[in-house]
Enzyme design. Structure first.
Site, mmCIF file in Angstrom:
data_model
loop_
_atom_site.group_PDB
_atom_site.id
_atom_site.type_symbol
_atom_site.label_atom_id
_atom_site.label_comp_id
_atom_site.label_asym_id
_atom_site.label_seq_id
_atom_site.Cartn_x
_atom_site.Cartn_y
_atom_site.Cartn_z
ATOM 1 N N TYR A 73 51.269 28.004 62.409
ATOM 2 C CA TYR A 73 52.042 28.699 61.367
ATOM 3 C C TYR A 73 52.976 27.713 60.660
ATOM 4 C CZ TYR A 73 54.616 32.502 59.151
ATOM 5 O OH TYR A 73 55.165 33.358 58.237
ATOM 6 N N PHE A 125 46.061 29.680 29.669
ATOM 7 C CA PHE A 125 44.951 30.338 30.357
ATOM 8 C C PHE A 125 45.336 31.812 30.528
ATOM 9 C CE2 PHE A 125 42.905 31.463 34.473
ATOM 10 C CZ PHE A 125 41.593 31.327 34.061
ATOM 11 N N ASP A 126 44.347 32.701 30.749
ATOM 12 C CA ASP A 126 44.720 34.128 30.722
ATOM 13 C C ASP A 126 45.688 34.544 31.825
ATOM 14 O OD1 ASP A 126 42.621 33.998 32.511
ATOM 15 O OD2 ASP A 126 41.285 35.342 31.425
ATOM 16 N N ASP A 216 49.713 22.438 33.610
ATOM 17 C CA ASP A 216 48.743 23.354 34.223
ATOM 18 C C ASP A 216 47.507 22.490 34.482
ATOM 19 O OD1 ASP A 216 46.929 25.245 34.977
ATOM 20 O OD2 ASP A 216 47.203 26.554 33.244
ATOM 21 N N ALA A 218 44.630 22.307 36.421
ATOM 22 C CA ALA A 218 43.375 22.651 37.109
ATOM 23 C C ALA A 218 42.317 21.556 36.966
ATOM 24 C CB ALA A 218 42.832 23.975 36.574
ATOM 25 N N LYS A 259 39.028 24.171 40.984
ATOM 26 C CA LYS A 259 38.308 23.410 39.961
ATOM 27 C C LYS A 259 38.164 21.963 40.449
ATOM 28 C CE LYS A 259 39.560 27.228 37.594
ATOM 29 N NZ LYS A 259 40.862 27.766 37.235
ATOM 30 N N HIS A 453 37.381 43.001 30.066
ATOM 31 C CA HIS A 453 36.038 42.400 30.096
ATOM 32 C C HIS A 453 35.431 42.378 31.490
ATOM 33 C CE1 HIS A 453 39.036 39.271 30.643
ATOM 34 N NE2 HIS A 453 38.135 38.477 31.189
HETATM 35 C C1 LIG Z 1 41.676 28.760 36.839
HETATM 36 C C2 LIG Z 1 42.883 28.458 36.067
HETATM 37 C C3 LIG Z 1 44.126 29.011 36.399
HETATM 38 C C4 LIG Z 1 44.299 30.060 37.475
HETATM 39 O O1 LIG Z 1 43.866 29.620 38.698
HETATM 40 P P1 LIG Z 1 43.203 30.588 39.796
HETATM 41 O O2 LIG Z 1 42.908 29.657 40.922
HETATM 42 O O3 LIG Z 1 41.966 31.187 39.183
HETATM 43 O O4 LIG Z 1 44.203 31.606 40.146
HETATM 44 C C5 LIG Z 1 45.226 28.624 35.649
HETATM 45 N N1 LIG Z 1 45.109 27.764 34.621
HETATM 46 C C6 LIG Z 1 43.931 27.208 34.292
HETATM 47 C C7 LIG Z 1 43.853 26.247 33.154
HETATM 48 C C8 LIG Z 1 42.778 27.549 34.978
HETATM 49 O O5 LIG Z 1 41.604 27.019 34.613
#
Ligand SMILES: *Cc1c(COP(=O)(O)O)cnc(C)c1O
Length: 463
Positions: A73, A125-126, A216, A218, A259, A453
């Site tokens: 933990y 990103f969404d 951000d 990813a 990613k 969607h």
């Molecule tokens: C995938 C993604 C996120 C969110 O990450 P999750 O692991 O799906 O929660 C945030 N910003 C970007 C640019 C992404 O491609």
């Protein structure tokens, strides 16, 4: 660009069978899924290009790491291994695992944003937009205009429009801008890269106005590859050095490790100044939302796999092969006269459905038409990044017209071979040949109020 396929820098030790169905079967399956690709069973898909998120293949070293997972933990060795890898690569004083990228947003954004504050990004990103709004803020996209012209081939279409950024800050007042978010690569603009010069310029604006900058991150490794290949002065630098410089311009980062981290689940955030009072606040949020800070919603074995994946993701041979897959698809599409967001992105090829179906209006969802045709043609699953995904204006209830109508072919890491990509391209060529005979699109018969969607039901409009 050359159509030569870059051979895989790995060989295959374990295989996962996939099955091609008949056209008739697929027509039944997609109808049963109410023409929503998210309603399909994975076993009914032949080549699954729905997303590159969490769909990569792990290496022998990652699988070996799984057995080393320390599930304590507190103070697990897997946590120490992950944080030392992350500090080594990103150079931040504090890094923290979380269960995925959106969790990093949930933990960090309330520390910067509240009602009346704005976040400005090269493109949100969404889930990033959603967490800005949940924190009370408003999200503004500020990408360079070139991003909005799919057939114009230009480098670094993911960049922030810096003059417009300064104008926005002037209009809103710097004290009302809580965060500037640089998404690398710029996912929503088609996986388009951000140049180092742009990172530097945006960072200078942030410092001048005393606004914190969040990366951000990813797809930080794919972005670094583009910088090395296309930006003057970087050809001889290592990917690791380019990643390190990229992160040096931010104050904090959020990351989906699903990613470029090449794991099936995981995320992270970081604070450059490890002594910042932010760290204590972020830890407190993390303990509430995600779990104690030495695991943050990840299991020990998953932290092991990520510690390895972070290094594999920045290997140049791997990145050359990966971006090579996109280039290969792009070159074959060029030969066939099929247009896409050009150049290809780092994680996928964004097909221009507006060009394929110029006669189908945005409110009949041309990119959804293309996604459904691809499934029926050859069992390929991809998704709409266009008006269908945008949904309705929350105030008027009217369908929003998206700037793009993309069908996104997202390529999972280390999963599909050249022959699979050929199946995709050949299916697209067949669809293009009969595109003029597909006269109408789809109408929505049921939709949920948010992120429709994923769940909406659609019906073909009679021709
Ligand atoms: C995938 C993604 C996120 C969110 O990450 P999750 O692991 O799906 O929660 C945030 N910003 C970007 C640019 C992404 O491609």
């Amino acid at each position: 660009m050359s159509a030569k396929y870059v051979a895989e820098p790995f060989r295959i030790k374990s295989v996962e069978p996939i099955r091609m169905t008949t056209r008739r079967e697929r027509e039944e399956k997609i109808l049963a899924a109410r023409n929503n690709v998210f309603g399909l069973k994975s076993e009914d898909v032949y080549v699954d290009l729905l997303t590159d998120s969490g769909t990569g293949a792990m290496s022998i070293d990652q699988w070996a790491g799984i057995m080393h997972g320390d599930e304590a933990y507190a103070g697990a060795s897997s946590y120490l291994k992950l944080t030392s890898a992350a500090k080594d690569i990103f150079g931040y004083g504090y890094v923290q695992p979380v269960h995925q990228g959106r969790a990093a947003e949930q933990v960090l954004f309330p520390l910067f944003l509240c009602a009346g504050k704005y976040a400005i990004s090269n493109m949100h990103f969404d889930t990033t937009r959603a967490h800005v709004e949940i924190a009370g803020g408003r999200a503004i996209d500020c990408v360079v205009p070139a991003a909005k012209e799919p057939s114009t081939r230009a480098p670094f279409k993911g960049n922030m429009d810096v003059p417009r950024l300064e104008k926005l800050i002037g209009e809103l007042g710097a004290e009302n801008v809580g965060l500037i978010i640089m998404t690398v690569t710029n996912n929503s603009a088609g996986g388009q890269p951000v140049s180092m010069q742009n990172m530097r310029d945006v960072s200078a604006v942030c410092k001048r106005y005393n606004i914190p900058m969040c990366i951000d991150a990813a797809r930080y490794a794919e972005n670094a590859f583009f910088v090395k290949r296309d930006e003057a002065g970087y050809a001889d630098k290592s990917i690791k050095d380019i990643v390190s410089e990229t992160f040096s311009y931010g104050d904090v980062f959020t990351m989906s490790s699903k990613k470029d981290g090449i794991v099936n689940m995981g995320g992270m955030f970081g604070v450059k100044d490890g002594d910042s009072p932010l760290v204590l606040k972020a830890k407190a949020n993390c303990i509430c939302f995600e779990g104690f800070y030495t695991y943050g919603g990840m299991s020990g074995r998953d932290m092991e796999a990520l510690a390895v994946g972070l290094y594999e993701g920045i290997e140049e041979d791997f990145l050359r092969y990966r971006i090579g897959q996109m280039e290969y698809i792009g070159a074959r599409l060029d030969e066939a006269g099929i247009t896409y967001q050009s150049p290809v992105g780092g994680h996928g090829v964004f097909l221009d459905a507006k060009a394929m179906f110029p006669h189908i209006p945005y409110y009949e969802f041309p990119a959804q038409v293309l996604a459904l045709e691809l499934y029926k043609e050859a069992g390929i699953r991809c998704c709409d990044i266009g008006s269908y995904m945008m949904g309705n204006n929350p105030d008027t209830g009217e369908q929003i017209e998206s700037e793009f109508e993309f069908a996104r072919l997202a390529i999972p890491r280390r999963v599909y071979t050249q022959a699979h990509l050929d199946v995709v391209v050949e299916a697209l060529i067949a669809i293009k040949e009969r595109a003029h005979t597909i006269k109408r699109g789809y109408r929505i018969t049921w939709e949920p109020p948010v992120l429709r969607h994923f769940q909406a039901h659609l019906e073909k409009i009679e021709e």
